[in-house]
Design an enzyme around this catalytic site. Structure first.
Site, PDB file in Angstrom:
ATOM      1  N   THR A  29      36.877  45.736  45.572  1.00  0.00           N
ATOM      2  CA  THR A  29      35.898  44.855  45.542  1.00  0.00           C
ATOM      3  C   THR A  29      36.368  43.723  44.648  1.00  0.00           C
ATOM      4  O   THR A  29      37.247  43.916  43.854  1.00  0.00           O
ATOM      5  CB  THR A  29      34.677  45.812  44.582  1.00  0.00           C
ATOM      6  OG1 THR A  29      34.066  46.493  45.271  1.00  0.00           O
ATOM      7  CG2 THR A  29      33.663  44.561  44.119  1.00  0.00           C
ATOM      8  N   ASN A 181      32.945  57.463  44.104  1.00  0.00           N
ATOM      9  CA  ASN A 181      32.740  56.553  42.929  1.00  0.00           C
ATOM     10  C   ASN A 181      31.430  56.292  42.399  1.00  0.00           C
ATOM     11  O   ASN A 181      31.217  55.224  41.663  1.00  0.00           O
ATOM     12  CB  ASN A 181      33.560  55.252  43.211  1.00  0.00           C
ATOM     13  CG  ASN A 181      35.158  55.475  43.177  1.00  0.00           C
ATOM     14  OD1 ASN A 181      35.603  56.522  43.163  1.00  0.00           O
ATOM     15  ND2 ASN A 181      35.754  54.462  43.657  1.00  0.00           N
ATOM     16  N   TYR A 183      28.453  55.532  44.068  1.00  0.00           N
ATOM     17  CA  TYR A 183      27.576  54.717  44.819  1.00  0.00           C
ATOM     18  C   TYR A 183      26.611  55.557  45.621  1.00  0.00           C
ATOM     19  O   TYR A 183      26.720  56.996  45.793  1.00  0.00           O
ATOM     20  CB  TYR A 183      28.375  53.808  45.783  1.00  0.00           C
ATOM     21  CG  TYR A 183      29.198  52.945  44.799  1.00  0.00           C
ATOM     22  CD1 TYR A 183      28.426  51.988  43.982  1.00  0.00           C
ATOM     23  CD2 TYR A 183      30.615  53.029  44.733  1.00  0.00           C
ATOM     24  CE1 TYR A 183      29.242  51.148  42.784  1.00  0.00           C
ATOM     25  CE2 TYR A 183      31.317  52.446  43.608  1.00  0.00           C
ATOM     26  CZ  TYR A 183      30.765  51.589  42.965  1.00  0.00           C
ATOM     27  OH  TYR A 183      31.467  50.775  42.025  1.00  0.00           O
ATOM     28  N   ASN A 238      30.842  55.977  37.115  1.00  0.00           N
ATOM     29  CA  ASN A 238      29.529  55.674  37.210  1.00  0.00           C
ATOM     30  C   ASN A 238      28.583  56.633  37.097  1.00  0.00           C
ATOM     31  O   ASN A 238      27.778  56.803  37.926  1.00  0.00           O
ATOM     32  CB  ASN A 238      29.343  55.000  38.811  1.00  0.00           C
ATOM     33  CG  ASN A 238      29.890  53.796  38.958  1.00  0.00           C
ATOM     34  OD1 ASN A 238      29.540  52.994  38.006  1.00  0.00           O
ATOM     35  ND2 ASN A 238      30.489  53.115  40.011  1.00  0.00           N
TER      36      ASN A 238
HETATM   37  C1  LIG Z   1      39.621  45.698  41.394  1.00  0.00           C
HETATM   38  C2  LIG Z   1      39.264  46.686  42.051  1.00  0.00           C
HETATM   39  C3  LIG Z   1      38.231  46.861  42.715  1.00  0.00           C
HETATM   40  C4  LIG Z   1      38.132  48.404  43.441  1.00  0.00           C
HETATM   41  N1  LIG Z   1      36.800  48.448  44.196  1.00  0.00           N
HETATM   42  C5  LIG Z   1      36.809  49.659  44.925  1.00  0.00           C
HETATM   43  C6  LIG Z   1      35.920  49.479  46.044  1.00  0.00           C
HETATM   44  O1  LIG Z   1      35.235  48.560  46.407  1.00  0.00           O
HETATM   45  N2  LIG Z   1      35.711  50.667  46.771  1.00  0.00           N
HETATM   46  C7  LIG Z   1      36.347  51.857  46.342  1.00  0.00           C
HETATM   47  O2  LIG Z   1      36.330  52.835  47.105  1.00  0.00           O
HETATM   48  N3  LIG Z   1      37.345  51.769  45.421  1.00  0.00           N
HETATM   49  C8  LIG Z   1      37.575  50.713  44.788  1.00  0.00           C
HETATM   50  N4  LIG Z   1      38.660  50.613  43.872  1.00  0.00           N
HETATM   51  C9  LIG Z   1      39.290  51.797  43.566  1.00  0.00           C
HETATM   52  C10 LIG Z   1      40.729  51.578  44.425  1.00  0.00           C
HETATM   53  O3  LIG Z   1      40.355  51.790  45.753  1.00  0.00           O
HETATM   54  C11 LIG Z   1      41.648  52.969  44.023  1.00  0.00           C
HETATM   55  O4  LIG Z   1      41.023  54.264  44.120  1.00  0.00           O
HETATM   56  C12 LIG Z   1      42.015  52.805  42.680  1.00  0.00           C
HETATM   57  O5  LIG Z   1      42.638  51.350  42.258  1.00  0.00           O
HETATM   58  C13 LIG Z   1      43.305  53.673  42.369  1.00  0.00           C
HETATM   59  O6  LIG Z   1      44.358  53.341  43.242  1.00  0.00           O
HETATM   60  P1  LIG Z   1      45.570  52.681  42.527  1.00  0.00           P
HETATM   61  O7  LIG Z   1      46.092  53.578  41.396  1.00  0.00           O
HETATM   62  O8  LIG Z   1      46.800  52.796  43.571  1.00  0.00           O
HETATM   63  O9  LIG Z   1      45.146  51.264  41.968  1.00  0.00           O
HETATM   64  C14 LIG Z   1      38.642  49.400  43.207  1.00  0.00           C
HETATM   65  C15 LIG Z   1      39.776  49.143  42.282  1.00  0.00           C
HETATM   66  C16 LIG Z   1      40.293  48.035  41.733  1.00  0.00           C
HETATM   67  C17 LIG Z   1      41.478  47.959  40.762  1.00  0.00           C
END
Ligand SMILES: Cc1cc2nc3c(=O)[nH]c(=O)nc-3n(C[C@H](O)[C@H](O)[C@H](O)COP(=O)(O)O)c2cc1C
Length: 356
Positions: A29, A181, A183, A238
Site C-alpha cells: 500500500t 494481515n 483485513y 491489526n
Molecule cells: C509500505 C508497505 C505497505 C504494505 N502494504 C501491504 C498491502 O497492501 N498488502 C499486503 O498484503 N501486504 C502489505 N505489506 C506487507 C508486505 O507485502 C510484506 O509482507 C512485508 O513488507 C514483509 O516483506 P519484506 O520483509 O520483504 O519487506 C506492506 C509492507 C510495506 C513495507
C-alpha cells in the site's frame, strides 16, 4: 560480483503464465491514489519494477466499503478500471507480469477515509484496537464495525467477483485475494474478530467458510489460473488473535479447501509461520507456495532449493530498489527504504529511488 543464487533467477510456469524469474514484488500500500483512482505516478512506479518475475499490486478495494485507508485505489468503478489498464499496459510493454491484490479493509478503517454512503463493516461488531490515519483529522481510534448480516454475504462476494472481472478487463494477469494481515477475509478467519453464530462463525471450519466461498466464486468467474491468495497464520498484525489451539488445524483445512477450489498459488507471510504448519499446508495444497518476509537473494534461493517454496516475494527491498532483480543478480548493494514516505502523497519516496 557474481552470485550463485541461480534458482531464484530461473523461470517458472504459473499455470499458463511464464514468469521470467521467481522473485516477486510483494503487495505494498502506498497511498498515492488521490480520489482512489490509479494515476500516472503509479504507472511509472509499477513499470519501473517490471524486472520482477511477477508484480503484485498494493491492496486495491473491491468495494467503496473497503477503502479504509486514505488514498488507496479501488477497482469497482470504470475510472479505476481504466486507470489500472494504463498500469498493466506499461508493465506488459516492459515484459512484466502483474496480479492485482484485492484488499477490503473491513473494520481496519475509519469513516473519514470512506466515500459518502460507505460503511465500516466486519464479521462481528468488535472494534480493532488501535488508531487509523485520516487526512482530515489525523490519527483516530478505529470504530466498531457494523456486523455484516448473513443475507448480505452473497452481495459482498459479488463485489469481489465484479472486481475480479474488472481486473481482467484492465489487463491484469490475475488477482490475489488478500486474506492476510487482519483485513476483512482474515477478520472472518480469526477467532478474535469473528464471533458469529451463523454458518460463518463458531467453529474454525465455519470461520474458513467465507474465504473458501470467496475463492470458489472468483475461480468460477475468472478461472483458477487467475486467482491466488495471501494468508498470514499466527500473525497478530491489526489486532488478530491467533487461535493457539486450532491455528494449525484451521490453516491446514483452509489449504485443503483452497486446493479443491484450485487457486493458482498460496502466498504466505513467513515471520510467524511455523515449520510444521508450512509442511502440513504444503501436503494439503498441490500448487505453488510463495513465501515472504525479510528475504535476501541467498535465503530466497536456499528456501526454493530446499523445497519450501517455488516463489519468494520481496517488499521493502523492491520498494526502494526498482531494479532489485538486476541488483540481486549482480550482488550489488541495495538502497534502504525510507519509512517516512511509505504512505505520503506524491513522488518523493515513490518514484525517486535510483536504479544502478
Ligand atoms: C509500505 C508497505 C505497505 C504494505 N502494504 C501491504 C498491502 O497492501 N498488502 C499486503 O498484503 N501486504 C502489505 N505489506 C506487507 C508486505 O507485502 C510484506 O509482507 C512485508 O513488507 C514483509 O516483506 P519484506 O520483509 O520483504 O519487506 C506492506 C509492507 C510495506 C513495507
Amino acid at each position: 560480483m557474481q552470485t550463485n543464487n541461480e534458482i531464484l533467477f530461473s523461470g517458472f510456469s504459473l499455470g499458463p503464465l511464464t514468469l521470467k524469474n521467481r522473485a516477486v514484488m510483494a503487495p505494498m500500500t502506498r497511498c498515492r491514489a488521490i480520489g482512489n483512482v490509479p494515476n500516472e505516478l503509479m504507472v511509472k512506479y509499477y513499470s519501473d519494477r517490471a524486472n520482477a518475475g511477477l508484480i503484485i499490486t498494493e491492496g486495491v478495494s473491491p468495494s467503496p466499503d473497503g477503502l479504509g485507508y486514505a488514498r488507496i485505489p479501488g477497482i469497482f468503478s470504470e475510472a479505476q478500471t481504466a486507470g489500472w489498464k494504463a498500469v498493466t499496459d506499461a508493465v506488459h510493454a516492459k515484459g512484466g507480469k502483474i496480479f492485482i491484490q484485492l484488499m477490503h479493509t473491513g473494520r481496519v478503517s475509519h469513516p473519514l477515509n470512506l466515500p459518502e454512503g460507505a460503511k465500516v463493516v466486519g464479521p462481528s461488531a468488535i472494534a480493532a484496537a488501535g488508531d487509523m490515519w485520516t487526512d482530515a483529522q489525523g490519527m483516530q481510534p478505529m470504530p466498531t464495525p457494523e456486523a455484516i448480516p448473513t443475507t448480505e454475504i452473497p452481495a459482498l462476494i459479488q463485489e469481489y467477483v465484479q472486481a475480479a472481472k474488472n481486473a481482467m478487463t484492465a489487463g491484469f494477469d490475475g488477482v490475489e485475494i488478500h486474506a492476510a494481515n487482519g483485513y476483512l477475509p482474515m477478520q472472518f478467519l480469526n477467532i478474535g474478530s469473528n464471533q458469529r453464530t451463523d454458518q460463518y462463525g463458531g467453529s474454525y471450519e465455519n470461520r474458513n467458510r467465507f474465504v473458501l466461498e470467496l475463492a470458489q466464486a472468483m475461480v468460477a468467474a475468472i478461472g483458477k489460473e487467475h486467482v491466488g491468495i495471501r494468508l498470514s497464520p499466527f500473525n497478530p498484525y491489526n489486532d488478530m488473535t491467533p487461535d493457539a489451539q486450532h491455528e494449525e488445524a484451521q490453516f491446514t483445512a483452509l489449504a485443503q479447501g483452497l486446493n479443491e477450489a484450485g487457486v493458482c498459488y498460496i502466498h504466505l507471510l513467513g515471520f510467524a509461520l511455523t515449520p510444521s504448519l508450512l509442511q502440513s499446508m504444503r501436503a494439503a495444497y498441490n500448487g505453488p507456495i510463495m513465501l515472504n518476509g525479510g528475504y535476501d537473494a541467498t535465503r530466497a534461493a536456499a528456501d526454493i532449493s530446499e523445497g519450501k517454496a517455488e516463489l519468494i516475494s520481496f517488499g521493502n527491498t523492491f520498494l526502494s530498489n526498482p531494479d532489485l532483480v538486476t541488483r540481486m543478480q549482480q550482488g550489488a548493494a541495495l538502497t534502504p527504504a525510507n519509512p517516512d514516505t511509505f504512505y505520503t502523497p506524491g513522488e518523493v519516496g515513490y518514484n525517486d529511488y535510483a536504479t544502478l
